[in-house]
Design a protein around this motif. Structure first.
Motif, PDB file in Angstrom:
ATOM      1  N   GLY A 108       0.827  -1.207   0.000  1.00  0.00           N
ATOM      2  CA  GLY A 108       0.000   0.000   0.000  1.00  0.00           C
ATOM      3  C   GLY A 108       0.860   1.254   0.000  1.00  0.00           C
ATOM      4  O   GLY A 108       0.530   2.240  -0.662  1.00  0.00           O
ATOM      5  N   SER A 135      -4.181  -1.419  -0.284  1.00  0.00           N
ATOM      6  CA  SER A 135      -3.192  -2.332   0.299  1.00  0.00           C
ATOM      7  C   SER A 135      -3.794  -3.727   0.456  1.00  0.00           C
ATOM      8  O   SER A 135      -4.983  -3.857   0.765  1.00  0.00           O
ATOM      9  N   LYS A 172      -6.021  -6.199   6.061  1.00  0.00           N
ATOM     10  CA  LYS A 172      -6.997  -5.380   5.324  1.00  0.00           C
ATOM     11  C   LYS A 172      -8.184  -6.239   4.885  1.00  0.00           C
ATOM     12  O   LYS A 172      -8.103  -7.461   4.871  1.00  0.00           O
TER      13      LYS A 172
HETATM   14  C1  LIG Z   1      -2.260  -0.243   5.721  1.00  0.00           C
HETATM   15  C2  LIG Z   1      -2.354   1.144   5.296  1.00  0.00           C
HETATM   16  C3  LIG Z   1      -1.394   1.716   4.441  1.00  0.00           C
HETATM   17  C4  LIG Z   1      -0.127   1.034   4.055  1.00  0.00           C
HETATM   18  O1  LIG Z   1      -0.296  -0.200   3.420  1.00  0.00           O
HETATM   19  P1  LIG Z   1       0.921  -1.259   3.425  1.00  0.00           P
HETATM   20  O2  LIG Z   1       0.486  -2.309   2.456  1.00  0.00           O
HETATM   21  O3  LIG Z   1       1.043  -1.777   4.830  1.00  0.00           O
HETATM   22  O4  LIG Z   1       2.141  -0.551   2.974  1.00  0.00           O
HETATM   23  C5  LIG Z   1      -1.595   3.016   4.018  1.00  0.00           C
HETATM   24  N1  LIG Z   1      -2.666   3.728   4.424  1.00  0.00           N
HETATM   25  C6  LIG Z   1      -3.598   3.219   5.251  1.00  0.00           C
HETATM   26  C7  LIG Z   1      -4.771   4.058   5.630  1.00  0.00           C
HETATM   27  C8  LIG Z   1      -3.472   1.912   5.726  1.00  0.00           C
HETATM   28  O5  LIG Z   1      -4.388   1.435   6.558  1.00  0.00           O
END
Ligand SMILES: *Cc1c(COP(=O)(O)O)cnc(C)c1O
Length: 373
Positions: A61, A183, A188
């Protein structure tokens, strides 16, 4: 009595294990492990599920945000209006590109306060980018986001890491911005079995640029037109997402919504405030945040823990207050008092799709029987 976890990956495995094993077999026997048919098919299926024409799989993400901002033309010193209450990755993407985060306060639900955002944009005409976060699974008012975009000529990238499946009056999250980032981190709503992410857009040229940027900036093999990233969603994660997770996302989201409805109907405690979406926002119920008085938070958490119920905090420290931000250029409008109060008193309750109805009742009873206030 079994503990109630925030996410129950062992239960999830008993549901999806067979399909995951088949997906691994498929990729292994294909002899093709990076940027092959599984990623291409997954991108098509994700775009179809979500709405925008194009999806591009990337490594996380964070990378989706960072590559997305680069593709949108963010340059060193550019100001980006964003929220102080989110995963740190939201700000990290801006800062890693040399951008300057500009923070304004959140509303009582923890999402960017769009009245404040409007005031800041009017007062500071130099802001060209807006990076809102659809936090907790709730969808910000997309009509207002579109109005801000048009009034101030903003380039918008929506952080949809927590909002896949959410909508504003029927319009999917992530469709006001030129790009949306999401992400597939395991916790998630659409979680892979490792890291992953995607950029979504209706703009074919932007999608093509993100495809180049995720793969060393290559426009053709060994032809590098710009400095890119190595950030490719791999075939294994794509195959697992396709076979076992994306097909369940609709049903799992409905289950989360049922649990949220049961919590909302059942929880009655004068010291516990539920952060529920405003009318118009169809939440995908990624998290179930409540707040208690800051001075009572540890006691509330301990009470739930004693009853075998895990809790989380989203997020205990505001992004501009993080140690990593010392010496980093950013702008803060006001004291961020609403966000600060949420950071001090928020507690997230379990809301994963594998919860049984009995466990949902246990959580409700435990909250209602909390002796604190
Ligand atoms: C999890 C998350 C990210 C980052 O995602 P990753 O895959 O862990 O790098 C960014 N923004 C929000 C709001 C998130 O919940």
């Amino acid at each position: 009595m079994q503990p109630i976890l925030l996410n129950d990956f062992k239960r999830q495995w008993s549901e999806i294990g067979d399909q995951v094993r088949s997906a691994v077999d498929l990729v292994g026997s294909s002899g093709w492990y990076v940027l092959g048919a599984q990623v291409a098919e997954f991108e098509r299926e994700l775009a179809r599920f979500w709405g925008p024409d194009h999806a591009v799989g990337v490594g996380s993400g964070l990378d989706a945000l960072e590559i997305g901002l680069r593709a949108l033309g963010l340059r060193c010193g550019d100001r980006v209006l964003t929220t102080p209450l989110s995963a740190f990755a939201t700000t990290m993407a801006i800062v890693r590109l040399g951008g300057v985060p500009v923070y304004c306060d959140t509303d009582a639900n923890g999402l960017l306060d769009l009245d404040e955002a409007e005031a800041v944009l009017a007062a500071e005409p130099g802001i060209r980018f807006l990076l809102p976060v659809h936090l907790f699974g709730q969808c910000l008012d997309l009509d207002r986001l579109a109005a801000l975009r048009d009034r101030f000529g903003l380039t918008v990238l929506e952080d949809c890491a927590q909002s896949i499946g959410a909508a504003w009056r029927g319009r999917p999250t992530g469709t006001v911005g030129r790009l949306a980032a999401t992400s597939f981190y395991p916790t998630k709503n659409l979680g892979a079995m490792g890291d992953g992410g995607a950029v979504l857009t209706g703009d074919a040229e932007l999608a093509a640029q993100v495809r180049r940027l995720r793969d060393y900036g290559q426009s053709a093999k060994y032809q590098h037109d710009e400095i890119g990233w190595n950030s490719r969603l791999d075939e294994l994660q794509a195959a697992i997402l396709r076979a076992a997770l994306l097909p369940r996302l609709g049903e799992w989201t409905r289950r989360r919504q049922q649990i949220a409805a049961a919590y909302t109907a059942g929880m009655r405690h004068s010291g516990v405030r539920l952060l529920r979406p405003v009318a118009g926002s169809a939440s995908c119920e990624h998290l179930f945040p409540v707040t208690v008085a800051a001075t009572a938070r540890e006691q509330f958490e301990a009470h739930l823990k004693a009853r075998g119920i895990a809790t989380g905090r989203h997020y205990p420290i505001l992004i501009p207050d993080q140690a990593a931000m010392v010496g980093v250029a950013f702008v803060r409008h006001g004291d961020l008092g609403v966000a600060r109060e949420l950071a001090a008193g928020e507690v997230s309750l379990p809301i994963h799709p594998q919860l049984t109805s009995e466990e949902v009742e246990r959580v409700i009873t435990a909250v209602n029987e909390w002796p604190g206030h």
